[in-house]
Design a protein around this motif. Structure first.
Motif, PDB file in Angstrom:
ATOM      1  N   ILE A  48      -4.706   9.818  -3.417  1.00 53.16           N
ATOM      2  CA  ILE A  48      -4.675   8.494  -4.052  1.00 53.16           C
ATOM      3  C   ILE A  48      -3.748   7.633  -3.210  1.00 53.16           C
ATOM      4  N   SER A  49      -4.064   6.348  -3.098  1.00 54.65           N
ATOM      5  CA  SER A  49      -3.211   5.438  -2.330  1.00 54.65           C
ATOM      6  C   SER A  49      -3.384   4.035  -2.880  1.00 54.65           C
ATOM      7  N   GLY A  91      -8.547   4.636  -4.690  1.00 52.68           N
ATOM      8  CA  GLY A  91      -8.163   4.151  -6.014  1.00 52.68           C
ATOM      9  C   GLY A  91      -8.026   2.643  -6.055  1.00 52.68           C
ATOM     10  N   MET A  92      -8.516   1.970  -4.984  1.00 50.28           N
ATOM     11  CA  MET A  92      -8.495   0.502  -4.963  1.00 50.28           C
ATOM     12  C   MET A  92      -9.941   0.003  -4.929  1.00 50.28           C
ATOM     13  N   GLY A  93     -10.175  -1.162  -5.502  1.00 50.87           N
ATOM     14  CA  GLY A  93     -11.485  -1.810  -5.422  1.00 50.87           C
ATOM     15  C   GLY A  93     -12.500  -1.264  -6.416  1.00 50.87           C
ATOM     16  N   GLY A  94     -13.654  -1.902  -6.482  1.00 49.55           N
ATOM     17  CA  GLY A  94     -14.735  -1.467  -7.368  1.00 49.55           C
ATOM     18  C   GLY A  94     -14.289  -1.456  -8.815  1.00 49.55           C
ATOM     19  N   GLY A 125       0.872  -1.179   0.000  1.00 51.29           N
ATOM     20  CA  GLY A 125       0.000   0.000   0.000  1.00 51.29           C
ATOM     21  C   GLY A 125       0.906   1.225   0.000  1.00 51.29           C
ATOM     22  N   HIS A 126       0.663   2.160  -0.938  1.00 55.39           N
ATOM     23  CA  HIS A 126       1.581   3.292  -1.128  1.00 55.39           C
ATOM     24  C   HIS A 126       0.935   4.600  -0.678  1.00 55.39           C
ATOM     25  N   HIS A 127       1.731   5.449  -0.091  1.00 61.76           N
ATOM     26  CA  HIS A 127       1.205   6.726   0.405  1.00 61.76           C
ATOM     27  C   HIS A 127       2.124   7.877   0.021  1.00 61.76           C
TER      28      HIS A 127
END
Ligand SMILES: Nc1nc2c(c(=O)[nH]1)N[C@H]1C(S)=C(S)[C@@H](COP(=O)(O)O)O[C@H]1N2
Ligand SMILES: [Mo]
Length: 436
Positions: free
Chosen positions: A227-228, A290-293, A210-212
């Protein structure tokens, strides 16, 4: 039908114009071919090859890529670029801007999702990054320590937005209506992410990242991230996945994430966190912004274009698909009467793969000529191509260009596998050229 009207119709109602030009039998000849010639501004030497229902490239290119009164912006030190959005700031390079083997800062696209953060004051080497989660020894490193502790590597790497080519989808999808210009291939200096993860004692249970980054959310809400994104651990351990502080031998420019960013070549650009300050190692897929769906996800099996879908039975967009650009000639280029050859140049790339061949057609796809294709500077660099094509007469031509990846997959004729947020549109592209 008046000759002027077909041109207007193509602008106003392309489908009706197409039907009028081609008729139901789908052969462009006689008066229709002449009218089409007037509409495109010259005779069409290979007009007999135009497939039924093919709209001339002159009219068919999406507005975003076409240059019909686009909004432009010039950032300090950059060339004038296509302004896809102001808030967040999004700038696209024209394909003709991407004519260098190594993309310079001044021609490199910009994609922000949140606010551009204030540049950090003081020594860039004091910038901190934290590595935590499924590791035995969580690490906090300054940029200075990172540079000193791990082997420094310099690689030429392509970085492409996951939505590059989005404007080629029909029906239109949501998001920046990119042409092919959300790509750059610069030289980066940094350290391998895997060296740092090993130093942190990465555990077998670490299967995802997971990026931050430090950029504030557009709303200014400190509890939300712009965004992550995160990826499978195999990509994190790839030798070309880097933490970089230099671009083309200069300190990484602020707008591109300086002082330090991730560079995850060949996968959606959104993984290459700018203003990088934290990475989580996780047992489960990351759940950041920005993850999932339907975010950076594509249907496992094709869905009906335009249909609603919340991402059920979608898979992650990972390696980007094969794509090529033509950088020597702009769409709509006019060349002097009597020009009988075009010296074409461009680039091609294919995510984690390489490119096997580049082809060009100037006769509406009837024949394809193989171009000379250079080897990449290193794995994950794009490949430059060039070649000469002959033109038999003055008139209207379309240059169609198509790459084939190392597994034999070609760019398709139309953007395939439609998905709600418009990823992986990599159709064959075509530009109009008028001789005389
Ligand atoms: N922190 C942060 N990292 C980010 C982004 C962002 O908005 N914030 N945008 C991502 C996206 S979607 C892309 S395509 C690339 C764009 O990098 P560039 O602006 O240097 O071209 O950065 C990625 N990294
Ligand atoms: Mo992106």
């Amino acid at each position: 039908m008046a000759q002027r009207s077909i041109q207007e119709l193509y602008a106003d109602d392309p489908e009706r114009a197409d039907a009028l030009a081609w008729g139901r039998r789908g052969a462009l000849k006689g008066a229709s071919l002449a009218a089409m010639g007037v509409a495109v501004g010259g005779a069409i030497p290979f007009g007999g090859n135009m497939a039924p229902g093919t709209m001339p490239a002159l009219f068919a290119r999406p507005a975003a890529a076409q240059g019909a009164a686009p909004r432009m912006m010039t950032l300090p030190g950059k060339v004038e670029m296509l302004l896809q959005g102001e808030r967040p700031l999004v700038l696209e390079a024209a394909e003709t801007d991407l004519d260098d083997a190594v993309t310079p800062y001044r021609r490199f696209f910009v994609r922000n999702n949140g606010q551009t953060p204030e540049p950090a004051a003081g020594d860039p080497n004091a910038w901190r990054m934290r590595f935590e989660g499924e590791v035995n020894t969580p690490l906090t490193l300054t940029l200075g320590e990172l540079r000193y502790r791990f082997e420094n590597v310099t690689r030429v790497l392509q970085m492409e937005c996951g939505g590059n080519g989005r404007s080629f989808f029909a029906p239109q999808t949501r998001g920046n209506q990119w042409g092919n210009g959300a790509i750059g291939c610069a030289q980066y200096t940094g350290v391998r992410l895997r060296d740092v993860l090993r130093a942190a004692g990465i555990r077998d249970t670490a299967r995802f990242t997971g990026h931050h980054g430090a950029d504030p959310h557009l709303s200014g809400d400190a509890n939300r991230e712009a965004i992550s994104r995160g990826m499978r651990i195999a990509k994190a351990m790839d030798e070309d996945t880097l933490i970089v502080w230099a671009m083309n031998g200069e300190p990484l420019p602020h707008i591109h994430g300086g002082p330090v960013r991730l560079l995850v070549p060949g996968w959606p650009g959104s993984l290459s966190a700018k203003w990088f300050n934290r990475m989580q190692l996780r047992a489960n897929p990351h759940d950041g912004a920005g993850m999932g769906g339907t975010s950076y996800r594509i249907p496992a099996r094709p869905i009906v274009p335009g249909s609603n879908n919340n991402g059920t039975d979608f898979v992650e967009q990972e390696s980007m698909l094969v794509r090529s650009i033509l950088s020597s000639h702009a769409h709509g280029a006019r060349l002097p009467a009597g020009t009988r050859a075009l010296d074409l140049r461009g680039a091609a790339w294919a995510g984690d793969l390489s490119v096997r061949a580049q082809h060009v057609s100037v006769d509406f796809g009837q024949t394809w000529q193989e171009m000379q294709l250079a080897a990449p500077a290193n794995r994950h660099a794009w490949q430059r191509w060039q070649g000469r094509v002959a033109l038999p007469a003055d008139g209207y031509y379309e240059v169609w260009y198509r790459a084939t990846d190392s597994e034999g997959r070609m760019q398709p004729h139309a953007a395939a596998n439609w998905n709600p947020q418009g990823y992986n549109a990599n159709p064959i592209n075509r530009i109009a050229v008028l001789v005389g």
